[in-house]
Motif scaffolding. Sequence first.
Motif, short mmCIF file in Angstrom:
data_model
loop_
_atom_site.label_atom_id
_atom_site.label_comp_id
_atom_site.label_asym_id
_atom_site.label_seq_id
_atom_site.Cartn_x
_atom_site.Cartn_y
_atom_site.Cartn_z
N UNK A 52 0.75 -1.20 0.37
CA UNK A 52 0.29 -0.24 -0.07
C UNK A 52 0.47 0.89 0.35
N UNK A 53 -0.13 2.35 0.25
CA UNK A 53 1.18 3.27 -0.73
C UNK A 53 0.17 5.10 -0.38
N UNK A 54 0.37 5.47 0.80
CA UNK A 54 -0.71 6.45 1.54
C UNK A 54 -0.39 7.92 0.41
N UNK A 55 -1.53 8.30 0.10
CA UNK A 55 -1.55 9.31 -0.56
C UNK A 55 -2.13 10.49 0.36
N UNK A 88 2.08 -16.72 -16.23
CA UNK A 88 1.24 -15.88 -16.49
C UNK A 88 -0.04 -14.96 -16.51
N UNK A 89 -0.94 -16.60 -17.15
CA UNK A 89 -1.68 -16.17 -17.31
C UNK A 89 -2.92 -16.65 -15.34
N UNK A 90 -1.72 -17.05 -14.51
CA UNK A 90 -2.26 -17.53 -13.49
C UNK A 90 -2.13 -16.48 -12.09
N UNK A 91 -1.70 -15.29 -13.06
CA UNK A 91 -1.62 -14.26 -12.26
C UNK A 91 -2.88 -12.97 -12.15
N UNK A 92 -3.46 -12.56 -11.05
CA UNK A 92 -4.50 -11.90 -10.53
C UNK A 92 -3.72 -10.23 -10.34
N UNK A 93 -4.20 -9.18 -10.57
CA UNK A 93 -3.19 -8.18 -10.52
C UNK A 93 -4.74 -7.04 -9.97
N UNK A 94 -5.25 -5.68 -8.80
CA UNK A 94 -6.18 -5.45 -8.37
C UNK A 94 -5.15 -4.08 -7.55
N UNK A 95 -6.33 -3.02 -7.42
CA UNK A 95 -5.98 -2.16 -7.08
C UNK A 95 -7.14 -1.46 -6.05
N UNK A 96 -6.93 -1.09 -5.22
CA UNK A 96 -8.29 -1.01 -3.99
C UNK A 96 -7.62 0.26 -3.38
N UNK A 97 -9.22 1.59 -3.80
CA UNK A 97 -8.90 2.65 -3.61
C UNK A 97 -9.13 2.90 -1.33
N UNK A 123 -12.25 1.89 -0.63
CA UNK A 123 -12.43 0.20 -0.88
C UNK A 123 -13.29 -0.07 -2.14
N UNK A 124 -13.21 0.52 -3.51
CA UNK A 124 -13.41 0.73 -4.44
C UNK A 124 -12.20 -0.24 -4.91
N UNK A 125 -12.48 -1.67 -6.06
CA UNK A 125 -11.72 -2.16 -5.51
C UNK A 125 -11.33 -2.36 -7.81
N UNK A 126 -10.03 -2.28 -8.18
CA UNK A 126 -10.17 -2.75 -9.85
C UNK A 126 -9.14 -3.87 -10.32
N UNK A 127 -10.22 -4.41 -10.53
CA UNK A 127 -9.53 -5.19 -10.53
C UNK A 127 -8.93 -5.50 -12.18
N UNK A 135 1.88 -1.51 -17.77
CA UNK A 135 1.33 -0.45 -17.30
C UNK A 135 -0.04 -0.91 -17.22
N UNK A 136 -0.85 -0.53 -15.95
CA UNK A 136 -2.23 -1.23 -16.01
C UNK A 136 -3.37 1.04 -16.32
N UNK A 137 -3.96 0.91 -16.42
CA UNK A 137 -5.00 1.80 -16.60
C UNK A 137 -6.77 2.00 -16.01
N UNK A 138 -7.00 2.22 -15.00
CA UNK A 138 -8.30 2.23 -14.73
C UNK A 138 -9.39 3.15 -14.95
N UNK A 139 -10.37 3.01 -15.01
CA UNK A 139 -11.90 3.77 -14.89
C UNK A 139 -12.26 4.15 -14.11
N UNK A 140 -12.13 3.40 -13.74
CA UNK A 140 -13.61 3.29 -12.37
C UNK A 140 -12.94 3.86 -10.84
N UNK A 141 -12.36 4.94 -10.99
CA UNK A 141 -12.24 5.58 -9.71
C UNK A 141 -12.09 7.04 -9.89
N UNK A 142 -12.70 7.58 -11.40
CA UNK A 142 -12.91 8.45 -11.91
C UNK A 142 -13.50 9.68 -10.95
#
Length: 355
Positions: A284-287, A314-323, A326-330, A348-355
């Motif tokens: 985790x990282x604090x902003x 590589x196909x077994x790896x899952x990556x998630x980002x949690x805000x 508690x909003x999770x971007x898969x 580099x992954x990109x998410x629109x879910x935290x707009x």
Amino acid sequence: LAGVRILSAPISDADEAAALNYEYQKNEIYSCSWGPPDDGKSMEAPENLILKAMVNGVQKGRDGKGSIFVFAAGNGGGLDDQCNFDGYTNSIFSLTIGAVDRKGLHPYYSEMCAAMLVVAPSSGSGDHIHTTDVGKDKCTDLHGGTSAAAPLVVGVVALALQVRPDLGWRDIQHLMVNTAVHFNPEDPDWEMTATGRPFSYKYGYGRVNAGAFVEAARDWKLVKPQAWFDSPAIFLETSPAKRQEIDLPQTDTPDGSATGDADAIVPNPTVSGVEITEEGVTSSFTVTQDMLDDLNMERLEHITVRVWIEHERRGDVEVELTSPNGIVSVLARQRRFDESTDGFTGWKFMSMKHW
């Protein structure tokens, strides 16, 4: 209106870059129903010349308002492919467009990902798009895929630019998010974001609505210049950190410069990191608000996450980002056909879910 042929023969990076900047003061929108193979195992992104062309387009195209790049999300859904593994649809510079069929359902082929913006009508549920075809007096009732959905959004954007030619490339994305229509509410994939908007990896923020989009464009207040925040690199290492300095390639910062310092610190591939167990690995990282204030960050648009992960499949790896909310971007789901041993080497992954 221009047609730029790039798929008829082998193409170089220079050819592709030239196509993405072709007459970019006259051609305002680029309709891109192409990309890396939708085979559930490829992972390709625009780099060097091609990335510079996209940056050049959003900076200088349309007299500085920015070229509009519209990309089809991809048709590899049936093969577990995801648009986050396509560096074109995974870019902050692109409008990523998925498909919805005539019954308002998600077609099996339309790829899902956190970078999805909106969907537009296409084939599925026993029917296709009916349209003109190549040749004299030719028509077809077999057009489909996300390749058919993306050009419909291109047409909608063109209508809005007739009303408001001063809209920037980011204004277009804001309008898409704000006017997308929530539909098929029974679909369990919908989730509420922190701002109270429904989002889906299948549908993005919903189905494009031409009338609502154009009307909203009439009175739209242009967004402020883009601001961005870069976190320092985060290391997960069991031993004292051994690091090397290398030049990072250019990334999605507005000026096309490398994120962070030119000689940024990145993981040394010779150093063993934290082992990934069945429970996974979390960091985790604090902003802080002060960090955002210092950089003139008022609201959030895109989030990009660059990762280095070594893995034998590589196909077994899952990556998630949690805000913090508690909003999770898969960012990466499993892909059954991706047997690559290369892992994620700075992808580099990109998410629109935290707009």
